[in-house]
Enzyme design. Structure first.
Site, PDB file in Angstrom:
ATOM      1  N   ARG A 232       0.851  -1.192   0.000  1.00  0.00           N
ATOM      2  CA  ARG A 232       0.000   0.000   0.000  1.00  0.00           C
ATOM      3  C   ARG A 232       0.883   1.236   0.000  1.00  0.00           C
ATOM      4  O   ARG A 232       1.930   1.259   0.675  1.00  0.00           O
ATOM      5  CB  ARG A 232      -0.887   0.036   1.246  1.00  0.00           C
ATOM      6  CG  ARG A 232      -2.162  -0.767   1.134  1.00  0.00           C
ATOM      7  CD  ARG A 232      -3.176  -0.155   0.154  1.00  0.00           C
ATOM      8  NE  ARG A 232      -4.380  -0.936   0.046  1.00  0.00           N
ATOM      9  CZ  ARG A 232      -4.587  -1.934  -0.819  1.00  0.00           C
ATOM     10  NH1 ARG A 232      -3.640  -2.263  -1.679  1.00  0.00           N
ATOM     11  NH2 ARG A 232      -5.732  -2.578  -0.857  1.00  0.00           N
ATOM     12  N   GLU A 261      -3.690   7.608  -4.709  1.00  0.00           N
ATOM     13  CA  GLU A 261      -4.006   7.088  -6.049  1.00  0.00           C
ATOM     14  C   GLU A 261      -5.339   7.636  -6.546  1.00  0.00           C
ATOM     15  O   GLU A 261      -6.261   7.802  -5.750  1.00  0.00           O
ATOM     16  CB  GLU A 261      -4.068   5.553  -5.995  1.00  0.00           C
ATOM     17  CG  GLU A 261      -2.758   4.946  -5.601  1.00  0.00           C
ATOM     18  CD  GLU A 261      -2.838   3.421  -5.445  1.00  0.00           C
ATOM     19  OE1 GLU A 261      -3.890   2.826  -5.786  1.00  0.00           O
ATOM     20  OE2 GLU A 261      -1.857   2.840  -4.983  1.00  0.00           O
ATOM     21  N   HIS A 279      -1.081   0.559 -10.171  1.00  0.00           N
ATOM     22  CA  HIS A 279      -1.745  -0.389  -9.262  1.00  0.00           C
ATOM     23  C   HIS A 279      -2.360  -1.565 -10.035  1.00  0.00           C
ATOM     24  O   HIS A 279      -3.590  -1.760 -10.025  1.00  0.00           O
ATOM     25  CB  HIS A 279      -2.819   0.321  -8.425  1.00  0.00           C
ATOM     26  CG  HIS A 279      -3.185  -0.436  -7.175  1.00  0.00           C
ATOM     27  ND1 HIS A 279      -3.572   0.162  -6.013  1.00  0.00           N
ATOM     28  CD2 HIS A 279      -3.213  -1.776  -6.913  1.00  0.00           C
ATOM     29  CE1 HIS A 279      -3.851  -0.746  -5.097  1.00  0.00           C
ATOM     30  NE2 HIS A 279      -3.637  -1.946  -5.623  1.00  0.00           N
TER      31      HIS A 279
HETATM   32  P1  NDP Z   1      -1.499 -11.177   4.760  1.00  0.00           P
HETATM   33  O1  NDP Z   1      -2.405 -10.702   5.853  1.00  0.00           O
HETATM   34  O2  NDP Z   1      -1.464 -12.617   4.431  1.00  0.00           O
HETATM   35  O3  NDP Z   1       0.001 -10.702   5.059  1.00  0.00           O
HETATM   36  C1  NDP Z   1       0.292  -9.442   5.557  1.00  0.00           C
HETATM   37  C2  NDP Z   1       1.675  -9.460   6.180  1.00  0.00           C
HETATM   38  O4  NDP Z   1       1.996  -8.143   6.622  1.00  0.00           O
HETATM   39  C3  NDP Z   1       1.796 -10.400   7.371  1.00  0.00           C
HETATM   40  O5  NDP Z   1       2.950 -11.187   7.220  1.00  0.00           O
HETATM   41  C4  NDP Z   1       1.925  -9.461   8.566  1.00  0.00           C
HETATM   42  O6  NDP Z   1       2.803 -10.040   9.510  1.00  0.00           O
HETATM   43  C5  NDP Z   1       2.530  -8.210   7.949  1.00  0.00           C
HETATM   44  N1  NDP Z   1       2.145  -7.015   8.693  1.00  0.00           N
HETATM   45  C6  NDP Z   1       0.892  -6.607   9.001  1.00  0.00           C
HETATM   46  N2  NDP Z   1       0.941  -5.497   9.741  1.00  0.00           N
HETATM   47  C7  NDP Z   1       2.256  -5.202   9.918  1.00  0.00           C
HETATM   48  C8  NDP Z   1       2.941  -4.174  10.611  1.00  0.00           C
HETATM   49  N3  NDP Z   1       2.296  -3.216  11.271  1.00  0.00           N
HETATM   50  N4  NDP Z   1       4.294  -4.175  10.576  1.00  0.00           N
HETATM   51  C9  NDP Z   1       4.960  -5.124   9.894  1.00  0.00           C
HETATM   52  N5  NDP Z   1       4.360  -6.138   9.216  1.00  0.00           N
HETATM   53  C10 NDP Z   1       3.016  -6.170   9.234  1.00  0.00           C
HETATM   54  O7  NDP Z   1      -1.923 -10.302   3.498  1.00  0.00           O
HETATM   55  P2  NDP Z   1      -1.717 -10.630   1.936  1.00  0.00           P
HETATM   56  O8  NDP Z   1      -0.354 -11.202   1.730  1.00  0.00           O
HETATM   57  O9  NDP Z   1      -2.888 -11.373   1.434  1.00  0.00           O
HETATM   58  O10 NDP Z   1      -1.791  -9.141   1.342  1.00  0.00           O
HETATM   59  C11 NDP Z   1      -0.873  -8.160   1.776  1.00  0.00           C
HETATM   60  C12 NDP Z   1      -1.225  -6.789   1.245  1.00  0.00           C
HETATM   61  O11 NDP Z   1      -0.857  -6.672  -0.121  1.00  0.00           O
HETATM   62  C13 NDP Z   1      -2.720  -6.420   1.239  1.00  0.00           C
HETATM   63  O12 NDP Z   1      -3.171  -6.022   2.511  1.00  0.00           O
HETATM   64  C14 NDP Z   1      -2.771  -5.301   0.236  1.00  0.00           C
HETATM   65  O13 NDP Z   1      -2.571  -4.055   0.873  1.00  0.00           O
HETATM   66  C15 NDP Z   1      -1.579  -5.590  -0.692  1.00  0.00           C
HETATM   67  N6  NDP Z   1      -2.039  -5.976  -2.028  1.00  0.00           N
HETATM   68  C16 NDP Z   1      -1.699  -5.197  -3.105  1.00  0.00           C
HETATM   69  C17 NDP Z   1      -2.106  -5.536  -4.379  1.00  0.00           C
HETATM   70  C18 NDP Z   1      -1.715  -4.736  -5.554  1.00  0.00           C
HETATM   71  O14 NDP Z   1      -2.459  -4.716  -6.537  1.00  0.00           O
HETATM   72  N7  NDP Z   1      -0.582  -4.059  -5.542  1.00  0.00           N
HETATM   73  C19 NDP Z   1      -2.975  -6.694  -4.617  1.00  0.00           C
HETATM   74  C20 NDP Z   1      -3.234  -7.473  -3.434  1.00  0.00           C
HETATM   75  C21 NDP Z   1      -2.782  -7.101  -2.193  1.00  0.00           C
HETATM   76  P3  NDP Z   1       2.608  -9.819  11.096  1.00  0.00           P
HETATM   77  O15 NDP Z   1       1.150 -10.049  11.387  1.00  0.00           O
HETATM   78  O16 NDP Z   1       3.531 -10.802  11.723  1.00  0.00           O
HETATM   79  O17 NDP Z   1       3.023  -8.420  11.342  1.00  0.00           O
END
Ligand code: NDP
Length: 321
Positions: A232, A261, A279
């Site tokens: 994001r 965006e 995006h």
């Molecule tokens: P998941 O929930 O499976 O993974 C998210 C990861 O981020 C986890 O490993 C989590 O680890 C980590 N995380 C969450 N909060 C924090 C924090 N505050 N600090 C550090 N690490 C953090 O999500 P997905 O893999 O399914 O998707 C990830 C993101 O990718 C989506 O939320 C979306 O924003 C983005 N995305 C973008 C797309 C694009 O078109 N560019 C398309 C699809 C998704 P932990 O809980 O251990 O912190």
């Protein structure tokens, strides 16, 4: 049988609109001449919302519908929905996880390769007729890169798997160490940035990640460092990134997501050493169709009394006491 009232907050894919119309009376907020009047009229009856990322689904909106039970959101990221508030108010929120993992991971690798090997720039070079004068200058390589993934979740793991196949070492940072993965864990983002030369963001938006990639992290990444963001835009302090790119604090960046965006800062557009995608992480017909189907299936399963298919973490199902 009367169909339940569903509010669609903004334009969604035609297949979503068509399928939902069979099961619900769909009210399209963006088409209403007087939105306020529509919301007032629907207040007592709306039980479901279908939401894209275009309209915030906040307490001000959800709170208008005392009978609201479910918000089905398109996309895996749902930072435009106040899911914590929904959870406290008995509303389940669903997203579209997993069906897009491989597509977004492909995009991340594409963006990384484009940034390291300057492929978009080479295309522009050829079209400008410059190849006739001299070959394109030699570029950097993926061969001497080590990638630190910020957010080793579902998509992050699909990216790591690809990087392994490319022979590129992977480490990661998140809030918690994952015992079932072989990659080295860094409790500190700055420490990881110091140890890698690619920082790849695939973490969600929201308050806990807001601008965590700041000037300090970029400085730690260093003058040979590349920032890739498919998570994001809000995770990065964009003015600090622009400054770091200008001052050569880091080498370059590949960005699929931005803070505001689809408005992208003119300073980034003017830089030749960054690669910018609009995006498109999940934006293939195949994957968007799968995401659309999951938006519909969540709503239909819920209306059939079977519960939601993919509730988000803040609104577990069945609800916890
Ligand atoms: P998941 O929930 O499976 O993974 C998210 C990861 O981020 C986890 O490993 C989590 O680890 C980590 N995380 C969450 N909060 C924090 C924090 N505050 N600090 C550090 N690490 C953090 O999500 P997905 O893999 O399914 O998707 C990830 C993101 O990718 C989506 O939320 C979306 O924003 C983005 N995305 C973008 C797309 C694009 O078109 N560019 C398309 C699809 C998704 P932990 O809980 O251990 O912190």
């Amino acid at each position: 049988m009367t169909k339940p009232d569903l509010l669609m907050t903004g334009p969604m894919m035609q297949m979503i609109q068509d399928q939902l119309a069979q099961r619900f009376t769909v009210h399209k907020l963006w088409l209403a001449e007087d939105k306020e009047a529509m919301l007032r009229q629907l207040a007592p009856s709306v039980s479901a919302i279908a939401s894209g990322s275009h309209v915030p689904c906040d307490p001000a909106l959800m709170g208008r519908f005392p009978g609201l039970k479910i918000v089905s959101s398109f996309g895996v990221g749902y930072d435009h929905v106040d899911a914590a508030w929904a959870g406290k108010n008995g509303i389940v929120v669903t997203n579209t996880p997993d069906v897009l993992n491989e597509e977004v991971a492909d995009t991340a690798l594409g963006l990384l390769l484009c940034t390291v090997r300057q492929f978009p720039q080479t295309d522009r070079y050829l079209r400008a007729g410059k190849w006739l004068e001299k070959p394109y200058p030699l570029t950097g390589t993926l061969r001497d890169r080590k990638v630190g993934i910020l957010g080793l979740g579902r998509i992050g793991k699909a990216i790591a798997k690809r990087l392994e196949a490319f022979g590129v070492p992977v480490v990661y940072h998140g809030r918690t160490e994952q015992k079932d993965v072989a990659y080295r864990y860094y409790p500190s983002l700055v420490d990881m940035a110091k140890d890698v030369n690619v920082l790849l963001i695939v973490a969600p938006g929201g308050a806990s990640t807001h601008r965590i990639v700041n000037a300090e992290v970029l400085k730690a990444l260093g003058p040979d460092g590349i920032l890739i963001n498919v998570g994001r835009g809000s995770v990065v302090d964009e003015p600090a990134l622009i400054e770091a790119l200008k001052a050569k604090t880091i080498l370059s960046a590949g960005l699929d997501v931005f803070e505001d965006e689809p408005r992208v800062p003119a300073e980034l557009i003017g830089m030749d050493h960054v690669v910018l995608f609009p995006h498109v992480g999940s934006a293939s017909v195949h994957t968007r169709n799968a995401m659309a189907q999951l938006v519909v299936d969540n709503l239909v399963a819920f209306a059939d009394g079977k519960g939601p298919l993919t509730p988000v973490a803040e609104t577990p199902w069945p609800p916890q006491a």
